[in-house]
Design a protein around this motif. Structure first.
Motif, short mmCIF file in Angstrom:
data_model
loop_
_atom_site.label_atom_id
_atom_site.label_comp_id
_atom_site.label_asym_id
_atom_site.label_seq_id
_atom_site.Cartn_x
_atom_site.Cartn_y
_atom_site.Cartn_z
N PRO A 82 0.83 -1.22 0.00
CA PRO A 82 0.00 0.00 0.00
C PRO A 82 0.86 1.26 0.00
O PRO A 82 1.94 1.30 0.59
N GLY A 83 0.39 2.31 -0.67
CA GLY A 83 1.10 3.58 -0.71
C GLY A 83 1.30 4.08 -2.13
O GLY A 83 1.02 3.37 -3.10
N PRO A 84 1.78 5.29 -2.28
CA PRO A 84 1.89 5.92 -3.61
C PRO A 84 3.08 5.44 -4.43
O PRO A 84 3.15 5.72 -5.62
N MET A 131 5.54 2.49 -6.14
CA MET A 131 5.54 1.11 -6.60
C MET A 131 6.62 0.34 -5.83
O MET A 131 7.79 0.39 -6.16
N GLN A 132 6.18 -0.32 -4.78
CA GLN A 132 7.09 -1.10 -3.96
C GLN A 132 6.52 -2.51 -3.84
O GLN A 132 5.32 -2.69 -3.62
N ILE A 133 7.39 -3.49 -3.97
CA ILE A 133 6.96 -4.88 -3.99
C ILE A 133 7.11 -5.50 -2.61
O ILE A 133 8.13 -5.31 -1.94
N GLY A 134 6.10 -6.23 -2.21
CA GLY A 134 6.15 -6.96 -0.93
C GLY A 134 5.82 -8.43 -1.15
O GLY A 134 4.99 -8.77 -1.99
N ALA A 135 6.49 -9.28 -0.40
CA ALA A 135 6.25 -10.72 -0.50
C ALA A 135 5.12 -11.13 0.42
O ALA A 135 5.06 -10.71 1.59
N VAL A 136 4.19 -11.94 -0.08
CA VAL A 136 3.06 -12.42 0.72
C VAL A 136 2.93 -13.93 0.52
O VAL A 136 3.58 -14.52 -0.35
N GLN A 137 2.09 -14.53 1.34
CA GLN A 137 1.87 -15.98 1.24
C GLN A 137 0.39 -16.29 1.34
O GLN A 137 -0.32 -15.79 2.21
N SER A 138 -0.08 -17.10 0.41
CA SER A 138 -1.44 -17.62 0.46
C SER A 138 -1.35 -19.09 0.85
O SER A 138 -0.50 -19.82 0.33
N SER A 139 -2.18 -19.52 1.79
CA SER A 139 -2.05 -20.91 2.26
C SER A 139 -3.42 -21.53 2.50
O SER A 139 -4.42 -20.83 2.69
N PHE A 140 -3.41 -22.84 2.47
CA PHE A 140 -4.61 -23.60 2.80
C PHE A 140 -4.21 -24.75 3.71
O PHE A 140 -3.14 -25.35 3.55
N ASP A 141 -5.03 -25.03 4.72
CA ASP A 141 -4.81 -26.15 5.62
C ASP A 141 -5.96 -27.14 5.48
O ASP A 141 -7.13 -26.74 5.44
#
Length: 537
Positions: free
Chosen positions: A433-435, A437-447
């Motif tokens: 988020p923010g003005p 262009m900055q990249i952030g690493a995220v994780q999607s998971s399922f259990d």
């Protein structure tokens, strides 16, 4: 790996059997499942740990699920005289203890008296030595009195008894099948279940296969690997072949590398004598980890028919490039935050060079995987207990993001979590988020627990059930066993350079630094064993 009856594969394999009524009928079977055919299960090693901890709990769970026929009978063969009632009570106490300690192993976390009584009525103990003719003559007499003639011989014994037991079974005529016997037929199948270790190297595996196949047909031999009994391992094929998102990219053009990890926090747990003769490499690489590699790397079969699947897995075993000393790192745990060193364990030599950690870089020489490294590691007394497969995709071009405040993009990684966490996660990049262009690493998971009801399972239920059905999908063939040993034979018996050096690592650490260097040579690094996002669950 039985499929539901509405699939073409299972339609040809579903047994035709009758469940007789009685005072201790098993509960109704789940929808879409039918009880296995009536048979007699003969367990050699009835007084052993494997029978108490795994086979009997698995049989009990199958009984609770209504997947055992009312004509089921279980004969336990072991050294020493003992009354059947004493054996039953011993097993009952063990099951009660396991139920109290491990709720996930049993339905409702406690024993169901009706199901246990159903199993208990079918237990019979027989004293006998594994290498004497009298034992097998006596067993033959008992089996001649059993209805149907279907028999499974389970060798829950140390490897030194495999050859003599099979030889005595063959000479006693106990491996002869009835005319037309086979899958779904109650005319008299005879099957042998053999645990690992199936040999200790290529020469011994070939010798054992030749000996067994001189008395039994390959179709009668079920070489068991309990890793393949885990639902999360079998799910690898579903993730790969049932999702259009994954299958098109499951190849060298898109995949950078694959990591397969089987890490334990425990030490040798009083099994020093066994471990001194085996070591981590023999114990895990050519069987468990190669089996996981096969599930990840195999080509899609035309069906889930046993031979169709096993043919594709055999192709992978045959395509593994033979390992050399440069591809392997051995380690041995020393005193550290997690406890004593390996050499301080009972029954371990004070100057032992046995490895408790093994890492390997493996290449599969075929069109799909050419140039893609598979990194395998296993070890005891490590930082976390974790069995998982991580598939790392190739990086995207960085040019588009050259003016953004990131030095490199986090790689996309699909992780299949097998044990103790059951599920899948995917690491990918998003804009923060923010003005700017900055990249952030995220994780999607399922259990699994978030979507499916937990089922009681010790890992042997599916394997025993499939063996009764005659479904060999999850069992190893002779050719796959031998090609797996062939791939590691130069490590076990180096022609030059001497034995592989064994490097120390602190108990409770991530492993030896030399294993990190193995990957660093290729510009890679191990996934950390301690992963906060997963550990908190």
């Amino acid at each position: 790996m039985s499929t539901t009856p509405n699939t073409p594969a299972s339609a040809s394999r579903e047994p035709s059997c009758k469940v007789s009524a009685g005072p201790h009928d098993a509960p109704s079977s789940p929808a879409g499942k039918r009880p296995a055919p009536p048979c007699t299960l003969v367990i050699f090693g009835a007084g052993g740990d494997l029978t108490k901890r795994l086979l009997m709990p698995a049989l009990y769970n199958l009984a609770v699920d209504g997947l055992l026929d009312d004509g089921m009978k279980i004969i336990g063969v072991n050294h020493g005289e003992r009354e059947t009632s004493v054996w039953r009570e011993d097993l009952h106490k063990s099951l009660q203890q396991f139920a109290a300690d491990k709720a996930s192993t049993f339905h409702a976390g406690k024993l169901d008296d009706k199901a246990w009584n159903w199993v208990a009525q079918r237990l019979e103990y027989m004293a006998g030595e594994f290498e004497t003719d009298d034992t097998f003559a006596k067993l033959k007499q008992k089996l001649d009195q059993s209805p149907g003639g279907n028999v499974i011989f389970y060798l829950a014994v140390t490897a030194r008894f495999f050859k003599p037991i099979v030889e005595h079974l063959g000479k006693a005529g106990l491996l002869k099948e009835g005319e037309g016997a086979g899958e779904g037929n109650t005319g008299g199948f005879r099957r042998i279940v053999i645990e690992k270790p199936f040999g200790t190297d290529l020469a011994s595996a070939r010798d054992l296969n030749a000996h067994i196949l001189s008395y039994a047909d390959e179709s009668q031999v079920y070489r068991i690997d309990h890793f393949l009994g885990k639902d999360t391992v079998q799910s690898i094929l579903a993730v790969r072949f049932a999702n259009a998102l994954f299958e098109p990219i499951w190849r060298r053009e898109y995949i950078d590398s694959v990591q397969i990890t089987a890490a334990e926090t425990i030490g040798v747990e009083g099994r020093g004598k066994f471990y001194e003769q085996t070591g981590a490499f023999r114990d895990m690489l050519p069987n468990h980890l190669f089996q996981l590699l096969g599930m990840v790397a195999m080509e899609p079969p035309n069906s889930f028919d046993a031979e169709a699947v096993r043919d594709k897995k055999a192709e992978i075993s045959d395509a593994i490039q033979p390992l050399t000393a440069d591809d392997v790192v051995f380690g041995q745990y020393e005193k550290g935050p997690a406890g004593i060193g390996y050499r301080e364990e009972p029954d371990v030599a004070p100057d032992s060079t046995t490895e408790t950690y093994a890492a390997a870089r493996v290449y599969v020489e075929n069109w799909r995987w050419a140039g893609v490294p598979f990194y395998l590691r296993t070890g005891k007394r490590l930082a976390a207990r974790r069995t998982e497969i991580s598939v790392q995709l190739k990086p995207v071009p960085f040019r588009l993001f050259r003016d953004t405040p990131v030095d490199a993009l986090t790689p996309n990684v699909l992780t299949l979590r097998i044990d103790p966490a059951h599920g899948t996660s995917f690491d990918f990049n998003v804009k923060t988020p923010g003005p700017v262009m900055q990249i952030g690493a995220v994780q999607s998971s399922f259990d699994y627990a978030d979507f499916f009801a937990e089922r009681a399972n010790v890992g042997y239920e599916t394997l025993l059930y499939d063996c009764m059905l005659g479904d060999e999908t999850l069992f190893q063939r002779a050719d796959s066993i031998e090609t797996s040993w062939c791939a590691v034979d130069d490590v076990l018996h180096p022609k030059t350079g001497g034995a592989i050096p064994v490097h120390g690592y602190a108990a409770g650490s991530e492993g030896p630094a030399e294993a990190d260097a193995l990957l660093a040579r290729d510009g890679h690094s191990w996934r950390p064993l301690k992963q906060d996002a997963v550990e908190k669950k």
